[in-house]
Scaffold this active site. Structure first.
Site, PDB file in Angstrom:
ATOM      1  N   LYS A 194       0.826  -1.209   0.000  1.00  0.00           N
ATOM      2  CA  LYS A 194       0.000   0.000   0.000  1.00  0.00           C
ATOM      3  C   LYS A 194       0.869   1.272   0.000  1.00  0.00           C
ATOM      4  CE  LYS A 194      -2.127   0.721   3.774  1.00  0.00           C
ATOM      5  NZ  LYS A 194      -2.638   1.585   4.820  1.00  0.00           N
ATOM      6  N   ARG A 308       9.795 -10.932   4.429  1.00  0.00           N
ATOM      7  CA  ARG A 308      10.248  -9.599   4.817  1.00  0.00           C
ATOM      8  C   ARG A 308      10.856  -9.636   6.220  1.00  0.00           C
ATOM      9  NH1 ARG A 308       5.860  -4.737   4.641  1.00  0.00           N
ATOM     10  NH2 ARG A 308       5.595  -5.050   6.862  1.00  0.00           N
ATOM     11  N   ARG A 314      11.694  -6.630  11.803  1.00  0.00           N
ATOM     12  CA  ARG A 314      10.453  -6.264  12.506  1.00  0.00           C
ATOM     13  C   ARG A 314       9.895  -7.496  13.193  1.00  0.00           C
ATOM     14  NH1 ARG A 314       6.471  -2.493   8.980  1.00  0.00           N
ATOM     15  NH2 ARG A 314       5.025  -3.338  10.525  1.00  0.00           N
ATOM     16  N   ARG A 326      -2.928  -9.927  12.412  1.00  0.00           N
ATOM     17  CA  ARG A 326      -2.969  -8.590  11.793  1.00  0.00           C
ATOM     18  C   ARG A 326      -3.858  -8.612  10.548  1.00  0.00           C
ATOM     19  NH1 ARG A 326       3.010  -7.660  10.774  1.00  0.00           N
ATOM     20  NH2 ARG A 326       2.376  -5.886   9.485  1.00  0.00           N
TER      21      ARG A 326
END
Ligand code: IMP
Ligand code: MG
Length: 370
Positions: A194, A308, A314, A326
């Site tokens: 996004k 990722r 992260r 999520r």
């Protein structure tokens, strides 16, 4: 709403022919009453007032004479202070009771010029009749005696009024349509790309990207009044009220008065917020054009985020259970807004699997059609 195109501009109907006729009638009644024994001269200001004059004079029941004057001031939409007489009144108006017939009084420059001419001509008396009057634009001290309709300070065409020569024959009144902004609500599950697409779209369409998260961080970091207020709720572990968020977004919108539109990202999340956003945009005479949601299969997202997580460091990208949760939260939120915007025919789901260029192309197809 009925729209028309004149040269390069679009106009939308704002006053019906019926309303115009009522306005003419209203003026006719007053003039009949006042001028029945005075044999007035109706001095029509060309070109625009010819239609109003013909309708009005037909409704005058007693003796009268007619004269015409032509002055010029407007060039397209732009108004200039310089007014010149193109054609003077014939025969002499000396000693006569004159009723000036104007199509529209805007700044009042034209009327001022005409009043000066009437004074030079030594008329016995004069009054001004206009079909339309823009009080917000009027800067002169002269009384406008007969007003058909007061209108907002918009550029209008129809019933004698033109834009670069066109539109005089329209029987209703049309106002200039403000170029419409493309305000997008952008949705995409975590890992859908996004952010990347928002960056591309804002360049391509000259939009302003408002990421609610960034706006919050900015306000809190800079201890703005709203940031401090928001923080006071967060520190207590409470949700920041929508009104505070909306005020922050409003400030962002107002920082960009000439924007072609906004990409809202991270807001709205609830139907109440969507309503608040609609109210905010309506106050700027605009609206949400579309909710655009990137659609990516859950399993693809999970794989992408785990991938990722290997390099991003992260924590929330490393744990599959966290990732799945999520995504679940995302769909719960999206579903609410999807229904809300679908009812307004503003929901567009776009396949979010492919190269950046492919996805941009799909989004562009949706945006170009808005
Ligand atoms: P003013 O001198 O600014 O009062 O403007 C008066 C003249 O400008 C009118 O007689 C019209 O010819 C033109 N005008 C003013 N406003 C408009 C408008 O909205 N549409 C078309 N012509 C207008
Ligand atoms: Mg005129």
């Amino acid at each position: 709403m009925k729209t028309i195109q004149l040269h390069d501009l679009t106009f939308e109907q704002c006053i019906s022919n019926t309303e115009v006729q009522q306005a003419v009638n209203g003026v006719a009644v007053l003039i009949n009453d006042e001028y029945k024994d005075k044999r007035p001269v109706f001095l029509t200001v060309l070109n625009g007032a010819f239609l109003f004059a013909s309708e009005l004079i037909k409704k005058f029941d007693c003796e009268c004479e007619m004269s015409f004057i032509k002055v010029a001031s407007y060039d397209g939409l732009e108004q200039s202070d310089e007014i010149f007489t193109v054609m003077g009144a014939e025969p002499s108006l000396k000693g006569r009771d004159v009723v000036v017939i104007e199509d529209i009084v805007d700044s009042g420059n034209t009327i001022e010029t005409i009043i000066q001419i009437l004074e030079q001509e030594e008329v016995a008396s004069f009054k001004i009749a206009t079909l339309f009057y823009k009080p917000e634009a009027y800067t002169k001290p002269y009384t406008i005696d007969y007003i058909g309709l007061e209108i907002a300070n918009d550029f209008v065409v129809g019933f004698g009024l033109d834009y670069k020569g066109l539109g005089r024959n329209l029987t209703a009144i049309y106002k200039l349509k403000q170029p419409h902004m493309k305000n997008l609500v952008l949705f995409g599950p975590p890992g859908a790309g996004k952010g990347t697409q928002a960056d591309v779209l804002k360049e391509k369409y000259d939009l302003v990207h408002i990421s609610t998260g960034d706006v919050f961080r900015y306000n809190i970091k800079n201890a703005t009044e709203l940031g401090t207020l928001a923080k006071s709720y967060m520190d207590k572990g409470q949700l920041v009220p929508d009104t505070v968020t909306i005020d922050m977004l409003n400030a962002e919108v107002e920082k960009n008065p000439n924007a072609n539109g906004f990409i809202f990202d991270g807001f709205p999340r609830t139907e109440a917020q969507a309503e608040a956003l609609a109210t905010l945009l309506a106050s700027k005479s605009t609206e949400v054009a579309a909710m655009v949601a990137l659609e990516v299969d859950d399993e693809v997202l999970v794989q992408r985020l785990l991938e990722r997580g290997k390099t991003s460091g992260r924590a929330d990208d490393a744990d599959e259970a966290v990732i799945r949760n999520r995504i679940k939260v995302y769909y719960a939120e999206t579903a609410i807004l999807k229904g809300y915007y679908e009812k307004q025919n503003k929901y567009f789901g776009v396949n979010g699997v492919g190269s950046v260029e492919e996805i941009t192309a799909r989004l562009s197809t949706v945006i170009d059609a808005l």
